[in-house]
Design an enzyme around this catalytic site. Structure first.
Site, mmCIF file in Angstrom:
data_model
loop_
_atom_site.group_PDB
_atom_site.id
_atom_site.type_symbol
_atom_site.label_atom_id
_atom_site.label_comp_id
_atom_site.label_asym_id
_atom_site.label_seq_id
_atom_site.Cartn_x
_atom_site.Cartn_y
_atom_site.Cartn_z
ATOM 1 N N CYS A 96 -50.409 -2.991 -7.999
ATOM 2 C CA CYS A 96 -50.575 -1.627 -7.495
ATOM 3 C C CYS A 96 -50.646 -0.632 -8.664
ATOM 4 O O CYS A 96 -51.674 -0.568 -9.324
ATOM 5 C CB CYS A 96 -49.457 -1.304 -6.502
ATOM 6 S SG CYS A 96 -49.950 -0.017 -5.341
ATOM 7 N N HIS A 104 -49.768 -5.695 -2.769
ATOM 8 C CA HIS A 104 -48.490 -6.234 -3.250
ATOM 9 C C HIS A 104 -48.366 -7.706 -2.851
ATOM 10 O O HIS A 104 -47.824 -8.016 -1.790
ATOM 11 C CB HIS A 104 -47.323 -5.438 -2.656
ATOM 12 C CG HIS A 104 -47.220 -4.064 -3.200
ATOM 13 N ND1 HIS A 104 -46.372 -3.738 -4.245
ATOM 14 C CD2 HIS A 104 -47.883 -2.928 -2.876
ATOM 15 C CE1 HIS A 104 -46.511 -2.447 -4.528
ATOM 16 N NE2 HIS A 104 -47.419 -1.929 -3.714
ATOM 17 N N GLU A 133 -46.391 -9.866 -3.780
ATOM 18 C CA GLU A 133 -45.005 -10.330 -3.713
ATOM 19 C C GLU A 133 -44.451 -10.342 -2.292
ATOM 20 O O GLU A 133 -43.565 -11.125 -1.963
ATOM 21 C CB GLU A 133 -44.098 -9.489 -4.632
ATOM 22 C CG GLU A 133 -43.854 -8.039 -4.223
ATOM 23 C CD GLU A 133 -44.924 -7.061 -4.722
ATOM 24 O OE1 GLU A 133 -46.046 -7.508 -5.024
ATOM 25 O OE2 GLU A 133 -44.630 -5.853 -4.785
HETATM 26 N N1 LIG Z 1 -47.044 1.146 -4.809
HETATM 27 C C1 LIG Z 1 -47.598 1.632 -5.898
HETATM 28 O O1 LIG Z 1 -47.520 1.072 -6.980
HETATM 29 C C2 LIG Z 1 -48.313 2.953 -5.765
HETATM 30 C C3 LIG Z 1 -49.151 3.316 -6.956
HETATM 31 C C4 LIG Z 1 -49.547 4.764 -6.969
HETATM 32 N N2 LIG Z 1 -48.413 5.604 -7.210
HETATM 33 C C5 LIG Z 1 -50.248 5.126 -5.673
HETATM 34 O O2 LIG Z 1 -49.677 5.789 -4.837
HETATM 35 O O3 LIG Z 1 -51.367 4.728 -5.466
#
Ligand SMILES: NC(=O)CC[C@H](N)C(=O)O
Length: 379
Positions: A170, A297, A299
């Site tokens: 992310c 994600h 994970e």
């Molecule tokens: N979950 C995250 O890593 C979010 C990444 C970034 N802050 C976004 O909102 O896109």
């Protein structure tokens, strides 16, 4: 009010070498029978079935025996609070178990990597860089807000330039894109508009359907589909040559689709996109040993017996086993998918003996896996 507690309902969970032994302790003390009884779910006249824990038992005991370490630097903001990254930590552990390595996790506070730390906190700066440079692989997890972002970008530069396995999740993918734009495309001020709303090279931008004023329920959340566009990329192979996968999301910003052709021309591959083709889901550097970023994600879907393919790839690359893993993963997938299965070849090296499940999520626990082991024995 008085409650009568049956003696059979009392279980004793003493300390164990790793947390995977706990279900076995519960089974040994017949906790499952006590629970079925209290819930009145016993079948009349039938003996309760024994829980099927053979594979689980094998993993739990092998977990204790792993010796060969794999050192992963986790470059994040809340490195003092491991619970903030619990799912990532568990996913690393599941993958290490599958690849027969003992997980050694080095927490690297991203702020300490920054140039300003060299003056302000020189010892912490030195320590952070030493940890990063001593690692076999680098993981930059998700995050929000600008604190420590420049340090994460430096970690991505280090991994890219030194050919050290890198997995960005992310925000970790977004910083890899920013890093590539700055270093390779020479767009010095490239940034995400999350950190620099006025940047001249906005390679990561706020998603059009989001709302900056309303924080609740405006994030792109939950399970979304990623379509693989190149089947010779590492991530598609890791997912068993799947054409698409479903993974979970949690973000407000995304790679700027207007900049994608330029980034691609400069050598960054966008190998996974959403169904519209405008939303970037997976990046890869083709000429790197393992440099992958995912907007989702992975994970969240990792489990002890079915490690996440991208985590498996990171650990395999960090322990010199990626070629083997990919070679086996990209063999022809049968119409009836089967989970990946590994065995040892007598030298402690994992050998993938069965093709991976196409969507990357094995239906049953992997067999013959020796354990990975996180230093605190928890997992
Ligand atoms: N979950 C995250 O890593 C979010 C990444 C970034 N802050 C976004 O909102 O896109």
């Amino acid at each position: 009010m008085t409650y009568l507690l049956q003696i059979s309902s009392i279980v004793n969970l003493h300390d164990v070498t790793n947390i995977w032994h706990i279900p076995l302790l519960l089974r040994d003390q017949k906790a499952h029978e006590a629970i079925l009884k209290v819930l009145d779910l016993q079948l009349v006249g039938k003996v309760p079935r024994e829980p099927k824990l053979a594979e689980w038992t094998e993993r739990a005991s092998k977990f204790d025996k792993l010796k060969t370490p794999v050192k992963i630097a986790m470059v994040g903001k809340y490195t003092g609070l491991s619970d903030s990254y619990l799912s990532v930590l568990k996913a690393l552990l599941h993958a290490s178990v599958a690849m027969e390595r003992k997980l050694v996790l080095e927490w690297v506070p991203s702020c300490d990597l920054e140039n300003s730390a060299a003056k302000e906190t020189p010892e912490a700066h030195q320590k952070a860089w030493k940890l990063l440079k001593g690692a076999d692989g680098v993981l930059v997890p998700g995050g929000f807000g600008d604190r420590g972002v420049e340090g994460k970008i430096l970690a991505a530069t280090y991994a890219r330039e030194k050919n050290v396995p890198y997995l960005g999740i992310c925000l970790g993918m977004q910083v890899a894109v920013i890093e590539f734009a700055r270093s390779v495309m020479k767009l010095g001020g490239a940034n995400s508009t999350e950190f620099d709303p006025a940047t001249a090279s906005p390679c990561v931008i706020f998603m059009p359907e989001g709302s900056k004023t309303q924080m609740g329920a405006t994030m792109r959340l939950g399970s979304r589909r990623t379509h693989f566009l190149a089947n010779n990329c590492k991530s598609a192979k890791l997912y068993g040559n799947a054409t698409s996968i479903d993974e979970r999301h949690r973000h407000r910003y995304e790679v700027n689709p207007e900049m994608v052709p330029l980034l691609e021309k400069a050598g960054l591959s966008f190998v996974g996109k959403d169904e519209s083709g405008r939303r970037m889901e997976i990046i890869e550097l083709p000429n790197h040993v393992f440099f992958i970023g995912a907007q989702f994600h992975p994970e969240f879907k990792s489990r002890p017996g079915k490690p996440s393919p991208l985590f498996l790839g990171l650990i395999a690359a960090a322990s010199g086993q990626l070629d083997l893993l990919l070679k086996r993963s990209c063999s022809v997938i049968s119409s009836k998918p089967t989970p990946p299965r590994y065995s040892t070849n007598g030298t402690g090296t994992a050998v993938l003996t069965i093709k991976p499940y196409p969507n990357g999520h094995a239906k049953k626990a992997l067999t013959s896996l020796v354990n990975g082991c996180y230093a605190n024995g928890n997992g």
